[in-house]
Design an enzyme around this catalytic site. Sequence first.
Site, PDB file in Angstrom:
ATOM      1  N   GLY A 109       0.824  -1.195   0.000  1.00 59.43           N
ATOM      2  CA  GLY A 109       0.000   0.000   0.000  1.00 59.43           C
ATOM      3  C   GLY A 109       0.859   1.246   0.000  1.00 59.43           C
ATOM      4  O   GLY A 109       1.973   1.246   0.527  1.00 59.43           O
TER       5      GLY A 109
ATOM      6  N   HIS B 185       3.348   4.974   3.023  1.00 60.08           N
ATOM      7  CA  HIS B 185       4.460   4.643   3.916  1.00 60.08           C
ATOM      8  C   HIS B 185       5.766   5.253   3.430  1.00 60.08           C
ATOM      9  O   HIS B 185       6.843   4.823   3.840  1.00 60.08           O
ATOM     10  CB  HIS B 185       4.619   3.123   4.010  1.00 60.08           C
ATOM     11  CG  HIS B 185       3.370   2.400   4.376  1.00 60.08           C
ATOM     12  ND1 HIS B 185       2.708   2.646   5.551  1.00 60.08           N
ATOM     13  CD2 HIS B 185       2.643   1.472   3.710  1.00 60.08           C
ATOM     14  CE1 HIS B 185       1.627   1.870   5.609  1.00 60.08           C
ATOM     15  NE2 HIS B 185       1.552   1.161   4.494  1.00 60.08           N
TER      16      HIS B 185
ATOM     17  N   LYS C 176       5.918  -7.457   2.837  1.00 57.66           N
ATOM     18  CA  LYS C 176       5.554  -7.242   4.239  1.00 57.66           C
ATOM     19  C   LYS C 176       4.387  -8.172   4.583  1.00 57.66           C
ATOM     20  O   LYS C 176       3.476  -8.368   3.768  1.00 57.66           O
ATOM     21  CB  LYS C 176       5.154  -5.777   4.470  1.00 57.66           C
ATOM     22  CG  LYS C 176       6.262  -4.783   4.144  1.00 57.66           C
ATOM     23  CD  LYS C 176       6.006  -3.383   4.672  1.00 57.66           C
ATOM     24  CE  LYS C 176       4.743  -2.717   4.146  1.00 57.66           C
ATOM     25  NZ  LYS C 176       4.657  -2.638   2.666  1.00 57.66           N
TER      26      LYS C 176
ATOM     27  N   ASP D 284      -1.150  -8.430   0.776  1.00 55.66           N
ATOM     28  CA  ASP D 284       0.142  -8.396   0.089  1.00 55.66           C
ATOM     29  C   ASP D 284       0.662  -9.801  -0.176  1.00 55.66           C
ATOM     30  O   ASP D 284       1.103 -10.123  -1.289  1.00 55.66           O
ATOM     31  CB  ASP D 284       1.180  -7.643   0.940  1.00 55.66           C
ATOM     32  CG  ASP D 284       0.958  -6.140   0.945  1.00 55.66           C
ATOM     33  OD1 ASP D 284       0.105  -5.658   0.177  1.00 55.66           O
ATOM     34  OD2 ASP D 284       1.646  -5.435   1.708  1.00 55.66           O
TER      35      ASP D 284
ATOM     36  N   HIS E 163      -0.709   1.072   9.741  1.00 57.16           N
ATOM     37  CA  HIS E 163      -1.977   1.429   9.098  1.00 57.16           C
ATOM     38  C   HIS E 163      -2.965   1.998  10.093  1.00 57.16           C
ATOM     39  O   HIS E 163      -4.174   2.007   9.840  1.00 57.16           O
ATOM     40  CB  HIS E 163      -2.617   0.196   8.443  1.00 57.16           C
ATOM     41  CG  HIS E 163      -1.741  -0.460   7.447  1.00 57.16           C
ATOM     42  ND1 HIS E 163      -1.002  -1.576   7.743  1.00 57.16           N
ATOM     43  CD2 HIS E 163      -1.449  -0.132   6.179  1.00 57.16           C
ATOM     44  CE1 HIS E 163      -0.317  -1.925   6.662  1.00 57.16           C
ATOM     45  NE2 HIS E 163      -0.560  -1.074   5.708  1.00 57.16           N
TER      46      HIS E 163
END
Lengths: 332, 332
Positions: free
Chosen positions: A56, A59, A107, A112, A221
Amino acid sequence: MGMKKLINDPGTVVADALRGIEAAHPGTLKVDHTNRLIVRGDAPRPGKVAVISGGGSGHEPLHGGFVGPGMLDAAVCGEVFTSPTPDQVLAALQAVDSGEGTLMIVKNYTGDVMNFEMAGELAAADGIEVTSVVVADDVAVTDSLYTAGRRGVGGTVVVEKIAGAAAEAGRSLAEVTALAQRTADAARSMGLALTSCTVPAAGRPTFDLADDEIELGIGIHGEPGRSREKLAPVHDLAARLVNPILDDLDFTGAPVIVICNGMGGTPLIELYGLYAEVSDLLAARGVQIARNLVGNYITSLEMAGASITLVKADSELLDYWDAPVSTTGLRW
Amino acid sequence: MGMKKLINDPGTVVADALRGIEAAHPGTLKVDHTNRLIVRGDAPRPGKVAVISGGGSGHEPLHGGFVGPGMLDAAVCGEVFTSPTPDQVLAALQAVDSGEGTLMIVKNYTGDVMNFEMAGELAAADGIEVTSVVVADDVAVTDSLYTAGRRGVGGTVVVEKIAGAAAEAGRSLAEVTALAQRTADAARSMGLALTSCTVPAAGRPTFDLADDEIELGIGIHGEPGRSREKLAPVHDLAARLVNPILDDLDFTGAPVIVICNGMGGTPLIELYGLYAEVSDLLAARGVQIARNLVGNYITSLEMAGASITLVKADSELLDYWDAPVSTTGLRW
């Protein structure tokens, strides 16, 4: 409180950032806007194993800021806090393929892991050799809203650096993968939040914290942490980050890489104050800091907070850590 | 809202950060805790003109993050948003003196200008040759709460880089000073804030902004800007930063260095979105971007917001910009 961001529209945040990255780094980085990839300008590199990562967005500098000589060949950018699709990952695998094989650094988040795995299978069917290493270094919680097993956080930066250096040095796919796995296994992290962050598409903070509260063991998150506690002096908070890490793995007797990481909204002057405490604590516990980073490396948008990552290294891992790297987020 | 910071005590923020900087960068940086100086590890450098800067803390990485080979020899750290004393500056001048003379780069704030000037006179009485260049690049306001004349903001980073490179290359004090002055004269900046910041010793936000308001033309201390406006898409905000700069100086016909700077609390993903807009705007106005930086370089603690700096360069200034630099905040 409303959402105050320097954006055009919640739906264009990632696309707009990619336009900016392309404009800022012509030549050194290529941007595939269709698949939302940030690719090393000279990829694919003949004779070199490729290393990719992604996940995502939100980050930053992870992962796009770590694309370049000595680190990643490509980063796959999902929507904010949302896994990229298998098609995106497959496009990255195709973009960097030199015939020597590709390592995917993932990760440990359910989406993912699933999407990178699916892309790896599709690429393998096309004749691309693919391996993967899952980073799961967060000692805060075992399972979470987004994860079976531990979450992947700051250790990812070290895994990407060491795998990228090994690939640059001409090591084989099996060797690069083994080094990445060894680094991931030696990494432990713990974070805390002073404030939430606001995902643009949501438009409101992910969680609420009282003026005198912190969230300990936060992920990246805004997902729930280990406990909600009272704000305390950084001397005490440093111990609440460091102790769970040291309780989880014996870090004595080896050179240790430490990252004192900001979550995005915490100023550098505070991160150095935190590092002073962490450094004292580790010395008192007999841990020898060999290398360190202090700054924003893996963030949660504008969240105020910090995380500490320790990686138990050895001379081989340290050599790869020290090898030249030329990315926008890490450079020496 | 209360103050949420990773600190021990409002009175120890700068001292604690200096402990962290010393712990994180042994060898490459020396810290004088008494005088609150960050000094290049190998200073004084025989045969080299020295370059120092400094000012209030809370703008990190400026100035301490720019100490090192190819940039500053020392940074003088005042309390948060407070000028260092003449004694501190004098100690820095003594610490870096190689006999070749020292340039002081001073942001145009009344206290800084006065205290650096006084220190320069004291050092001159001790036989140290001292020059100074005052940076006053902010086009937002003419006079302000803290300034007679324009404020010194993002242009300072470029002046420090170019003067530091010229000193490293063996140029004389007169030459380094002239290059720094030429850079300062060619720099223009404009910033905006989405949120205030909280000075630790004050314990509450410097100013209040409604949920849908921004402060345009903000300085780096939360001092009043040019106007309070409604939050708007970054496409429009970029124009409100760039247009006043281009109205103030003709940037066409020369290579331009652009800094898209975060104020501390704005995530990188937004800064790249802003840079995309700035890059488009400059292209449409016939301005040729030769070099750029996107990130946090001169901040206001945890303030959300950004500033744009343009420096009209030439081939000599660009060569010094491109020369190697090895600091924690800037490295290539």
